[in-house]
Design an enzyme around this catalytic site. Structure first.
Site, PDB file in Angstrom:
ATOM      1  N   HIS B 136       0.872  -1.174   0.000  1.00  0.00           N
ATOM      2  CA  HIS B 136       0.000   0.000   0.000  1.00  0.00           C
ATOM      3  C   HIS B 136       0.914   1.230   0.000  1.00  0.00           C
ATOM      4  O   HIS B 136       2.022   1.185   0.532  1.00  0.00           O
ATOM      5  CB  HIS B 136      -0.839  -0.049   1.281  1.00  0.00           C
ATOM      6  CG  HIS B 136      -1.903   0.998   1.399  1.00  0.00           C
ATOM      7  ND1 HIS B 136      -1.631   2.285   1.799  1.00  0.00           N
ATOM      8  CD2 HIS B 136      -3.238   0.943   1.196  1.00  0.00           C
ATOM      9  CE1 HIS B 136      -2.768   2.976   1.839  1.00  0.00           C
ATOM     10  NE2 HIS B 136      -3.752   2.187   1.470  1.00  0.00           N
ATOM     11  N   ASP B 213       2.942  -4.852   7.560  1.00  0.00           N
ATOM     12  CA  ASP B 213       1.714  -4.064   7.445  1.00  0.00           C
ATOM     13  C   ASP B 213       0.548  -5.057   7.492  1.00  0.00           C
ATOM     14  O   ASP B 213       0.256  -5.729   6.513  1.00  0.00           O
ATOM     15  CB  ASP B 213       1.733  -3.270   6.139  1.00  0.00           C
ATOM     16  CG  ASP B 213       0.400  -2.571   5.864  1.00  0.00           C
ATOM     17  OD1 ASP B 213      -0.554  -2.749   6.656  1.00  0.00           O
ATOM     18  OD2 ASP B 213       0.317  -1.854   4.849  1.00  0.00           O
ATOM     19  N   GLN B 216      -4.722  -5.411   6.469  1.00  0.00           N
ATOM     20  CA  GLN B 216      -5.742  -6.270   5.859  1.00  0.00           C
ATOM     21  C   GLN B 216      -5.701  -7.693   6.417  1.00  0.00           C
ATOM     22  O   GLN B 216      -6.477  -8.545   5.982  1.00  0.00           O
ATOM     23  CB  GLN B 216      -5.546  -6.336   4.334  1.00  0.00           C
ATOM     24  CG  GLN B 216      -5.705  -5.008   3.633  1.00  0.00           C
ATOM     25  CD  GLN B 216      -7.121  -4.462   3.714  1.00  0.00           C
ATOM     26  OE1 GLN B 216      -8.082  -5.193   3.938  1.00  0.00           O
ATOM     27  NE2 GLN B 216      -7.259  -3.167   3.527  1.00  0.00           N
ATOM     28  N   LYS B 239     -10.627  -0.950  10.293  1.00  0.00           N
ATOM     29  CA  LYS B 239     -10.850  -2.048   9.352  1.00  0.00           C
ATOM     30  C   LYS B 239     -11.270  -3.303  10.106  1.00  0.00           C
ATOM     31  O   LYS B 239     -11.423  -4.371   9.526  1.00  0.00           O
ATOM     32  CB  LYS B 239      -9.592  -2.315   8.528  1.00  0.00           C
ATOM     33  CG  LYS B 239      -9.224  -1.150   7.596  1.00  0.00           C
ATOM     34  CD  LYS B 239      -8.024  -1.481   6.744  1.00  0.00           C
ATOM     35  CE  LYS B 239      -7.358  -0.258   6.153  1.00  0.00           C
ATOM     36  NZ  LYS B 239      -8.056   0.286   4.980  1.00  0.00           N
ATOM     37  N   CYS B 377      -4.749   2.707  -3.722  1.00  0.00           N
ATOM     38  CA  CYS B 377      -3.482   3.131  -3.120  1.00  0.00           C
ATOM     39  C   CYS B 377      -2.401   2.083  -3.337  1.00  0.00           C
ATOM     40  O   CYS B 377      -1.565   1.832  -2.456  1.00  0.00           O
ATOM     41  CB  CYS B 377      -3.624   3.428  -1.619  1.00  0.00           C
ATOM     42  SG  CYS B 377      -4.731   4.767  -1.272  1.00  0.00           S
TER      43      CYS B 377
END
Ligand SMILES: Cc1ncc(COP(=O)(O)O)c(C=O)c1O
Lengths: 161, 419
Positions: B136, B213, B216, B239, B377
């Site tokens: 991202h 990261d 997600q 999220k 993104c």
């Protein structure tokens, strides 16, 4: 809130399918390229001015249906018009798309008011406006414009994840 | 259409009552125009259940004050609740200690904290930072800023046409100049689940710290930072059914202690004079100013909520939804799924022949269906697949099989409009 009527009316779909004035011009007197980096749209507009009148105009590029139909209808609308009348249309279209002009008020837009629903979809306003933005640039001898530069006169919305 | 999944989903329902779960989410009942909302943009932000809202109201109604500052009753209660939320996050990712959890404003803020706190202190000219094509923008841009400032170099791991990392190239990129690795756990654009455990272990052999990261990943699978052995792990609460404006950074305490603070101000100091300021111990060293206290408490409540359902039940159910949606999408002529990795979360990125993604998104919206269209993104991913943008349906555990069917019907309608 949303229009119950689709933005994708037959007029728009028709211009997307069979865009008018699609192509290039030999030896244009004015031309410009417009970009919308957020969605990858790119549009070239070329025109021929004679005696302060747009004699010929053509566009081509890669874009969504809204942008392509807007470009097609725009070229049809400004062909034969003077620079001053064209600038009035550009201003009115921008104002309609951003909700500043109510299409019920007197205006010169005619069938272009099929795009009035775009004001409810801020993320799509730039798609409809890009051809007009680019035409304005061509008339004013700017060869390239982007919807994302700081001097963009039509900062409307941006798309984020 | 023969529905091969019809027998699978009701079975999942035996342990997983999606209709009951949906009653926890008031927003799922709204209409868009005259169409019921079909919310399939969960990878951008997921919705908040009543339980989390109730906790926020309870906090604001009976517990709110500034934390760590006063001796009065409310300040003590608020401080306790804030620290309780930190321990919930700690347990959620199985960190060894609660001081290894820093509250931030979100994933982007967490990555920037590591860039400033670790990168600017330890990365030097000529050093190399390994990132992947799947990142991202929030795990690209801060490192580019650092590289520019320091004269460091960014090396990029490519992907194959399924959207999976090229592991061989990843391993070849390591050399004595490699000083940092940033890896996305799950791709937001494609849903690819990366084999981060083995990637981390390879970096470990070269003594290179790794940031994951997990924006997600955390909402969809169990995370164990000790088992992964990563140095940093980051994600956002919004999220994962929590509020916006709050997220977390996990860092190994040994690393956090050597890092410089990111922001200066109140609450991050041990003492201040104009001659010298000494910083507070972790985690407070990295939490300057009044933090989003309510946000942290909402974050904790969201974790409680997910735990009450069970993250493994969530993962199993979402996997069934993905299989069903993939199967249906493959039957649509002219539709192409972008991202076909063997291991995926419930993200379906797609294109339709001859139709621009923004037109797809707008027409689906006219049917009440919320998908994301654009580059997500993740422009390097779009570049790999040679598309300017895709449409992305991303599912959560409160989505249903009939919402998948609404999406499929919506896509067929888009094709009809452009016929
Ligand atoms: C993989 C990934 N990383 C980082 C981010 C940024 O998260 P936030 O905007 O909450 O900081 C996102 C969310 O868009 C994401 O999907």
């Amino acid at each position: 809130m949303m229009n119950s009527k689709s933005l994708y009316q037959e007029v728009i779909l028709d211009h997307n399918r069979k865009p008018r004035n699609y192509g290039t011009l030999d030896n244009p007197s004015h031309h410009a390229t417009g970009h919308n980096p957020l969605c990858g749209d790119r549009l070239d507009i070329a025109l021929h001015m004679q005696d302060d009148q747009i004699n010929h105009i053509a566009f081509h590029g890669e874009s969504c249906a809204i942008c392509k139909a807007s470009a097609s209808m725009m070229t049809a609308a400004v062909k034969g018009k003077t620079r001053a009348d064209t600038e009035i249309l550009i201003q009115e279209f921008r104002d309609m798309a951003t909700g500043k002009l109510d299409p019920a008020q007197p205006n010169h837009l005619g069938r272009l008011t099929v795009f009035s629903g775009i004001r409810d979809l801020p993320t799509r306003v730039k798609c409809a406006i890009l051809p007009w933005h680019t035409l304005h640039a061509a008339l004013n001898a700017l060869t390239s414009v982007s919807t994302e530069t700081d001097d963009d006169p039509m900062q409307a919305a941006s798309v984020n994840d | 259409m023969v529905n091969v999944y019809a027998s699978i989903i009701p079975e999942a329902n035996a342990v997983f009552d999606v209709e009951k779960i949906r009653t926890d989410f008031p927003i799922l009942d709204i209409s868009v125009g005259d169409k019921p909302l079909v919310y399939l943009d969960n990878a951008a932000s997921s919705q908040m259940p009543r339980q989390v809202m109730d906790q926020l109201i309870h906090y604001q109604t009976t517990q709110h004050a500034n934390i760590n500052r006063a001796v009065h009753y409310l300040s003590e209660v608020a401080t306790m609740e804030y620290e309780k939320a930190r321990r919930k996050v700690q347990q959620f990712v199985n960190a060894r200690e609660d001081r290894e959890i820093i509250f931030t404003s979100g994933t982007t803020d967490s990555i920037n904290l590591v860039m400033h706190g670790y990168g600017r202190k330890f990365i030097k000219a000529g050093d190399e930072i390994i990132l992947t094509t799947l990142e991202h923008h929030s795990n690209i841009v801060p490192w580019q800023m650092l590289a520019e400032e320091k004269g460091a170099i960014i090396r990029v791991v490519p992907i194959n046409d399924a959207g999976e990392l090229d592991i061989e190239t990843y391993e070849k990129l390591f050399n004595e100049r490699t000083k940092f690795v940033g890896l996305i756990h799950v791709s937001n654009a494609l849903g690819t689940i990366n084999p981060i455990k083995s990637l981390i272990s390879f970096a470990r052999q070269h003594d290179v710290p790794v940031l994951i990261d997990g924006a997600q990943a955390a909402p969809h699978m169990a995370i164990d930072v000790q088992d992964l052995d990563c140095d940093f792990y980051v994600f956002s609460a919004h999220k994962l059914c929590g509020p916006t404006g709050i997220g977390m950074l996990y860092g190994k305490s040994s690393l956090l202690e050597t890092m410089q603070p990111f922001k200066g101000g109140g609450d991050m100091i041990a003492s201040v004079t104009f001659e010298k300021t000494t910083y507070a111990a972790i985690p407070h060293k990295f939490e300057a100013g009044t933090p989003p206290i309510a946000g942290a408490i909402g974050f904790g409540a969201a974790i409680d909520y997910l735990n009450s359902i069970g993250i493994e039940h969530i993962a199993a159910y979402e996997h069934e939804l993905l299989n069903y949606a993939t199967h249906c999408m493959m039957e649509i002529k002219g539709a192409k799924i972008i991202g076909t990795a063997a291991h995926k979360t419930a993200v379906l990125s797609f294109t339709l022949d001859g139709i621009h993604p923004h037109d797809i998104g707008t027409i689906l919206n006219e049917d009440g269906i919320a998908v994301r269209t654009g580059h997500h993104c993740a422009q390097p991913v779009m570049e790999h697949f040679k598309v300017p943008a895709t449409s992305r349906a991303s599912f959560a555990f409160y989505n249903t099989k009939s919402e998948v069917e609404a999406l499929i019907a919506g896509i067929r309608n888009v094709q009809k409009v452009f016929l």
